[in-house]
Write a protein that holds these residues in place. Structure first.
Motif, PDB file in Angstrom:
ATOM      1  N   HIS A   1     -46.426  -0.865 -57.025  1.00 33.35           N
ATOM      2  CA  HIS A   1     -47.520  -1.587 -57.669  1.00 33.35           C
ATOM      3  C   HIS A   1     -47.635  -3.036 -57.199  1.00 33.35           C
ATOM      4  O   HIS A   1     -48.740  -3.528 -56.951  1.00 33.35           O
ATOM      5  CB  HIS A   1     -47.369  -1.544 -59.192  1.00 33.35           C
ATOM      6  N   GLU A   2     -46.497  -3.711 -57.055  1.00 34.76           N
ATOM      7  CA  GLU A   2     -46.529  -5.112 -56.620  1.00 34.76           C
ATOM      8  C   GLU A   2     -47.038  -5.228 -55.190  1.00 34.76           C
ATOM      9  O   GLU A   2     -47.741  -6.176 -54.842  1.00 34.76           O
ATOM     10  CB  GLU A   2     -45.151  -5.771 -56.771  1.00 34.76           C
TER      11      GLU A   2
ATOM     12  N   GLN B   1     -50.842  -4.648 -55.223  1.00 35.42           N
ATOM     13  CA  GLN B   1     -51.518  -5.863 -55.694  1.00 35.42           C
ATOM     14  C   GLN B   1     -51.488  -6.975 -54.644  1.00 35.42           C
ATOM     15  O   GLN B   1     -52.445  -7.742 -54.524  1.00 35.42           O
ATOM     16  CB  GLN B   1     -50.896  -6.343 -57.013  1.00 35.42           C
TER      17      GLN B   1
ATOM     18  N   VAL C   1     -54.254  -6.140 -52.306  1.00 29.49           N
ATOM     19  CA  VAL C   1     -55.539  -6.410 -52.981  1.00 29.49           C
ATOM     20  C   VAL C   1     -55.846  -7.906 -52.908  1.00 29.49           C
ATOM     21  O   VAL C   1     -56.983  -8.300 -52.614  1.00 29.49           O
ATOM     22  CB  VAL C   1     -55.517  -5.892 -54.436  1.00 29.49           C
ATOM     23  N   ARG C   2     -54.852  -8.733 -53.122  1.00 32.77           N
ATOM     24  CA  ARG C   2     -55.066 -10.193 -53.007  1.00 32.77           C
ATOM     25  C   ARG C   2     -55.420 -10.596 -51.582  1.00 32.77           C
ATOM     26  O   ARG C   2     -56.030 -11.638 -51.364  1.00 32.77           O
ATOM     27  CB  ARG C   2     -53.823 -10.948 -53.478  1.00 32.77           C
TER      28      ARG C   2
END
Length: 86
Positions: free
Chosen positions: A42-43, A46, A49-50
């Motif tokens: 998940h990290e 993300q 995504v950033r």
């Protein structure tokens, strides 16, 4: 690709930027970057995504036949894409 002790130092961003720049220069016809990431990271998802990537609804099976080990939990790959603006 960044060792845990070197994470959060900016090296990952530099590696990703260099890879994207290399692709843009070596193949100007490319309109989209694509990558597959483990669903449980998940990290990492993300982080991408950033960096402008978007999670798609595409999934793929975990490659147990690629000699990467037998997972201890349900794993699968999710696809992320980043559109290039020309």
């Amino acid at each position: 690709c960044i060792a845990p002790e070197w994470q959060n130092t900016g090296y990952g961003k530099q590696v990703l930027n260099a890879a994207e720049l290399y692709v843009r220069k070596s193949n100007p016809a490319i309109r989209q970057y694509s990558m597959w990431v483990l669903n449980v990271r998940h990290e990492l998802i993300q982080y991408y995504v950033r960096r402008g990537y978007h999670l798609t609804e595409e999934v793929a099976e975990y490659p147990v036949d690629a000699n990467v080990g037998q997972p201890l939990q349900a794993l699968y790959l999710v696809r992320l894409v980043k559109q290039l603006i020309r």
